[in-house]
Design a protein around this motif. Structure first.
Motif, PDB file in Angstrom:
ATOM      1  N   ILE A   1       0.887  -1.158   0.000  1.00 24.10           N
ATOM      2  CA  ILE A   1       0.000   0.000   0.000  1.00 24.10           C
ATOM      3  C   ILE A   1       0.927   1.209   0.000  1.00 24.10           C
ATOM      4  O   ILE A   1       1.529   1.543   1.021  1.00 24.10           O
ATOM      5  CB  ILE A   1      -0.941   0.023   1.221  1.00 24.10           C
TER       6      ILE A   1
ATOM      7  N   LYS B   1      -8.833  -5.394   7.345  1.00 27.11           N
ATOM      8  CA  LYS B   1      -8.202  -4.080   7.493  1.00 27.11           C
ATOM      9  C   LYS B   1      -7.353  -3.751   6.265  1.00 27.11           C
ATOM     10  O   LYS B   1      -7.347  -2.614   5.785  1.00 27.11           O
ATOM     11  CB  LYS B   1      -7.327  -4.063   8.754  1.00 27.11           C
ATOM     12  N   PHE B   2      -6.635  -4.761   5.752  1.00 19.04           N
ATOM     13  CA  PHE B   2      -5.813  -4.538   4.571  1.00 19.04           C
ATOM     14  C   PHE B   2      -6.674  -4.155   3.369  1.00 19.04           C
ATOM     15  O   PHE B   2      -6.369  -3.212   2.635  1.00 19.04           O
ATOM     16  CB  PHE B   2      -4.998  -5.788   4.226  1.00 19.04           C
TER      17      PHE B   2
ATOM     18  N   SER C   1      -7.951  -0.574   3.648  1.00 18.66           N
ATOM     19  CA  SER C   1      -6.851   0.394   3.497  1.00 18.66           C
ATOM     20  C   SER C   1      -6.382   0.489   2.051  1.00 18.66           C
ATOM     21  O   SER C   1      -6.098   1.573   1.547  1.00 18.66           O
ATOM     22  CB  SER C   1      -5.683   0.003   4.402  1.00 18.66           C
ATOM     23  N   LYS C   2      -6.316  -0.654   1.367  1.00 17.61           N
ATOM     24  CA  LYS C   2      -5.892  -0.677  -0.038  1.00 17.61           C
ATOM     25  C   LYS C   2      -6.886   0.086  -0.904  1.00 17.61           C
ATOM     26  O   LYS C   2      -6.508   0.877  -1.772  1.00 17.61           O
ATOM     27  CB  LYS C   2      -5.775  -2.122  -0.508  1.00 17.61           C
TER      28      LYS C   2
ATOM     29  N   HIS D   1      -9.016   2.439   0.064  1.00 19.38           N
ATOM     30  CA  HIS D   1      -8.957   3.861   0.414  1.00 19.38           C
ATOM     31  C   HIS D   1      -7.759   4.524  -0.260  1.00 19.38           C
ATOM     32  O   HIS D   1      -7.862   5.645  -0.767  1.00 19.38           O
ATOM     33  CB  HIS D   1      -8.861   4.023   1.939  1.00 19.38           C
ATOM     34  N   TYR D   2      -6.628   3.820  -0.289  1.00 20.38           N
ATOM     35  CA  TYR D   2      -5.420   4.361  -0.922  1.00 20.38           C
ATOM     36  C   TYR D   2      -5.647   4.581  -2.417  1.00 20.38           C
ATOM     37  O   TYR D   2      -5.288   5.626  -2.967  1.00 20.38           O
ATOM     38  CB  TYR D   2      -4.255   3.395  -0.700  1.00 20.38           C
TER      39      TYR D   2
END
Length: 274
Positions: free
Chosen positions: A119, A228-229, A232-233, A235-236
């Protein structure tokens, strides 16, 4: 003199024997290359792109990744090493780009598979159970794929229904992406909407070299939970424009609209559910 030559002969024979024994003890490397055909624009159902992957196996342990991704990480490792040695010029010219930046490591059904990905500049990995034989539904339907007799199987996984064709002619319980657990290598697998379609195109690369996880990813990756990963990925990726602006890049309105439109038109990920 005769004794000296005899001892020398025994030394040579002994060395040859141990070198042969060592070679025989080293597990064989088996490389399988797959082509992935996938939707690249959710608004255009007839537009596909293709990328090639490799499943590299030795001693029951496998690694699966995009060939472009492996080449990219190999080139970047050399470039970073040159910088550490005092190099002043760093360019991404000639570095392959891939949408698929992950590495998947599988070892045996008793151990979880490990999914590595980036990420931004940070490395992460998560673990999840390998797919078990009991999750598959085997079908008596058979077909020939490039000379391999294959049997049909289906599975509901990751929010999709997948159809797989495996061959007992290659008794390896593995396949592309995270798929495994069938009594033979998976030669072809696709979801019923055919958004993602893997096909075996080459068996055993001529070089016979094992493909391994880059040392930087193995040593610097932080373990996280899968859910969670995934969040987050996403969102990035979704905030690409905002991050570019924060980095000091100037993006006019037309370019910003174009980038956001491409992001909106991206196809759904292979996994619709965690």
């Amino acid at each position: 003199m005769v004794r000296r030559y005899f001892l020398f002969f025994l030394f040579l024979v002994n060395g040859f024997y141990h070198s042969q024994q060592k070679a025989e003890d080293t597990p064989k490397v088996e490389n399988f290359k797959y082509a992935l055909k996938y939707h690249s624009d959710k608004n255009n159902p007839n537009f596909f792109l293709e990328e090639r992957f490799i499943l590299s196996i030795q001693g029951g342990k496998s690694l699966f990744s995009s060939i472009k991704n492996i080449e990219k990480d190999s080139i970047l490792a050399v470039k970073f090493k040159e910088l550490d040695l005092g190099g002043k010029v760093f360019t991404l010219k000639g570095v392959p780009r891939s949408k698929f930046t992950y590495y998947i490591v599988k070892e045996n059904p008793e151990k979880p598979l490990v999914f590595y990905d980036d990420i931004g500049k940070d490395f992460f990995y998560y673990k999840e159970p390998m797919i078990d034989y009991s999750e598959w539904i085997l079908n008596n339907e058979e077909k020939d794929i490039e000379g391999l007799k294959c049997q049909k199987a289906t599975i509901d996984k990751y929010g999709r229904t997948f159809v797989a064709w495996f061959t007992k002619s290659i008794p390896i319980q593995d396949g592309p992406y995270k798929f495994s657990g069938l009594p033979g290598l998976i030669v072809e697998i696709y979801d019923i909407n055919k958004d993602y379609h893997f096909t075996l195109i080459e068996y055993n690369s001529k070089d016979g070299k094992i493909v391994t996880l880059p040392k930087s990813k193995e040593s610097k990756s932080l373990e996280v939970k899968k859910d969670k990963f995934v969040v987050s990925k996403k969102h990035y990726t979704d905030n690409l424009v905002e991050r570019a602006k924060q980095a000091g890049l100037t993006i006019d309105e037309n370019r910003e609209r174009g980038i956001k439109k491409r992001l909106e038109n991206q196809p759904s990920q292979l996994e619709l559910e965690n």
